[in-house]
Write an enzyme that holds these catalytic residues in place. Structure first.
Site, PDB file in Angstrom:
ATOM      1  N   CYS A 164      41.501  38.421  37.975  1.00  0.00           N
ATOM      2  CA  CYS A 164      41.072  39.769  38.319  1.00  0.00           C
ATOM      3  C   CYS A 164      42.194  40.797  38.260  1.00  0.00           C
ATOM      4  CB  CYS A 164      40.430  39.762  39.698  1.00  0.00           C
ATOM      5  SG  CYS A 164      39.025  38.633  39.798  1.00  0.00           S
ATOM      6  N   HIS A 303      42.182  46.947  45.897  1.00  0.00           N
ATOM      7  CA  HIS A 303      41.452  45.871  45.220  1.00  0.00           C
ATOM      8  C   HIS A 303      40.092  45.706  45.898  1.00  0.00           C
ATOM      9  CE1 HIS A 303      40.971  42.513  42.572  1.00  0.00           C
ATOM     10  NE2 HIS A 303      40.864  41.643  43.553  1.00  0.00           N
ATOM     11  N   GLU A 314      44.762  42.558  52.362  1.00  0.00           N
ATOM     12  CA  GLU A 314      45.215  43.763  51.677  1.00  0.00           C
ATOM     13  C   GLU A 314      45.501  44.872  52.684  1.00  0.00           C
ATOM     14  OE1 GLU A 314      44.185  46.538  47.768  1.00  0.00           O
ATOM     15  OE2 GLU A 314      42.593  45.307  48.643  1.00  0.00           O
ATOM     16  N   LYS A 335      34.894  49.382  44.087  1.00  0.00           N
ATOM     17  CA  LYS A 335      34.038  48.211  43.836  1.00  0.00           C
ATOM     18  C   LYS A 335      32.768  48.262  44.670  1.00  0.00           C
ATOM     19  CE  LYS A 335      37.585  44.850  42.406  1.00  0.00           C
ATOM     20  NZ  LYS A 335      38.810  45.667  42.542  1.00  0.00           N
ATOM     21  N   HIS A 340      32.444  44.140  41.068  1.00  0.00           N
ATOM     22  CA  HIS A 340      33.758  43.603  40.674  1.00  0.00           C
ATOM     23  C   HIS A 340      33.722  43.201  39.208  1.00  0.00           C
ATOM     24  CE1 HIS A 340      37.545  41.781  40.640  1.00  0.00           C
ATOM     25  NE2 HIS A 340      37.471  40.971  41.680  1.00  0.00           N
ATOM     26  N   PHE A 399      42.739  35.432  41.257  1.00  0.00           N
ATOM     27  CA  PHE A 399      42.822  33.998  41.501  1.00  0.00           C
ATOM     28  C   PHE A 399      44.069  33.432  40.804  1.00  0.00           C
ATOM     29  CE2 PHE A 399      38.005  32.933  42.164  1.00  0.00           C
ATOM     30  CZ  PHE A 399      38.032  33.605  43.365  1.00  0.00           C
TER      31      PHE A 399
END
Length: 412
Positions: A164, A303, A314, A335, A340, A399
């Site tokens: 991502c 994010h 975050e 998002k 996403h 990831f």
């Protein structure tokens, strides 16, 4: 001496619209592209919603015969790249030498949709029925390869595959190419089309996706009742250009990219490092790279996936980096409206960051209803906010422990 790098064009295919500007208008209004899934029979799945790119027709942007030899993510990239070049009012070979234009477009997953389809043919009808184009259809670098072919760009041609963070890493890596002087212009960003049977099954079985069937509340970053992310598809493309080259041709300039930080968690394949330690270092690296004081940042495009650990860690990382200024910052997750886009998310969010600077408008975090006691920053709940924006920081976390931060600045 390092070159200054600016953004002179943007293009996008998104769940909200098939242009960057139409998407941005809907983002400012808090509109969502999340809806019930139409591409797949979801009877056996506990996930019911996604953010599909609606009304996209590849033939509107490229030769139909060639489009049939491209996976959907590559079609998105070609379409968005052509729009970005048009927005930049530039033509390869005319306004810039072909050998001075490169391409760096990332994808986290690539053409898994085509792989799944051809694998079914292989199992049901045998190897001779598999398309001879399957390999160049599903490999992730083919978005960059096809854009290079379609537009005639002959400088560096590359692809970052960092889950991502792919789109953000691609922009950051392309930034370095122009900054170093190896190209005058880079076509960069991300593309993804991973709303497939296998992807949905895999993400659902790891409990990463929201099981909320209501499109209006499924993607709710930083909300106490968040239960996972909503998968999306599309592409975001930016034209990076050396400042003096842009000035010489009278290009419009959205903003300057001044900082890039990339780190690794070295922790876990899916869970971020405790308290966002890797993301914290990426933010610090990006700020240091651009010689930006944390107190000068106005807005963070987070994010913000709507998963428990991402939003918590975050937030903690932001507070660690910015200290007291964290509570003066606006922090939002777009998002909440786009879903996403995986490997394309950082690229699309980079576009939003630049348009926030251009329009003096901070986009909201939609669907924010129930505050979480552990998440206490200004998440710009539900309504966009008019505010002068000079410096934006954009985070992307993937990831495998990939962290990428970009810093954009109003051109002066």
């Amino acid at each position: 001496m390092s070159k200054r790098v600016v953004v002179t064009g943007v293009g996008a295919i998104t769940p909200l619209a098939n242009t960057a500007y139409e998407t941005w208008e809907k983002i400012k209004n808090g509109e969502s592209g999340v809806a019930p899934i139409t591409k797949i029979d979801m009877t056996e799945y506990n996930v019911k919603v996604a953010a599909e790119a609606k009304g996209f027709a590849a033939k509107d942007y490229m030769d139909f015969k060639e489009a049939r030899r491209m996976a959907r993510f590559t079609q998105f990239a070609v379409a968005a790249s052509k729009m970005a070049m048009e927005d930049a009012s530039v033509e390869v070979g005319k306004d810039v030498e072909a050998e001075r234009v490169g391409v760096w477009i990332g994808s986290g997953i690539g053409g898994l949709d085509e792989f799944e389809e051809q694998h079914k043919k292989f199992l049901n009808k045998g190897p001779k029925r598999v398309s001879p184009f399957i390999i160049p259809m599903f490999i992730p670098d083919m978005a960059s390869g096809r854009v290079s072919i379609e537009l005639g760009a002959k400088a560096m041609n590359n692809c970052s595959v960092t889950a991502c963070a792919s789109g953000a890493n691609s922009i950051g890596d392309a930034f370095r190419v122009v900054q170093k002087g190896d190209a005058d212009m880079m076509i960069t960003g991300g593309a993804e089309a991973a709303i497939t049977e296998m992807t949905l099954a895999g993400f659902a079985n790891m409990t990463a996706l929201s099981t909320n069937p209501d499109p209006a509340t499924a993607s709710r970053p930083f909300d106490k009742d968040r239960d996972g992310f909503v998968i999306a598809e599309g592409s975001g493309i930016l034209i990076l250009e050396e400042l003096e080259h842009a000035k010489a041709r009278g290009a419009k300039i959205y903003g300057e990219i001044v900082g890039y930080g990339a780190t690794g968690d070295a922790h876990h394949i899916t869970t971020p490092a405790p308290n966002g330690e890797g993301g914290r270092r990426a933010m610090i690296a990006a700020l240091n790279d651009g010689s930006i004081s944390p107190d000068d940042v106005n807005y963070i495009n987070a994010h913000g996936t709507s998963t428990h650990y991402n939003d918590l860690y975050e937030t903690r990382a932001i507070k660690d980096v910015f200290g007291k200024h964290a509570y003066q910052l606006a922090v939002s997750s777009t998002k909440s409206m786009t879903g996403h886009l995986l490997g394309a998310s950082g690229a699309l969010e980079a576009i939003f960051s630049l348009l926030a600077i251009k329009d003096s408008m901070i986009p909201p975090t939609a669907n924010y209803k129930t505050p979480d006691e552990e998440l206490d920053l200004d998440y710009v709940p539900n309504v966009s906010r008019e505010k002068n924006v000079d410096i934006v920081l954009s985070n992307s976390l993937g990831f495998g422990g990939h962290n990428a931060t970009l810093v954009f600045k109003k051109i002066t």
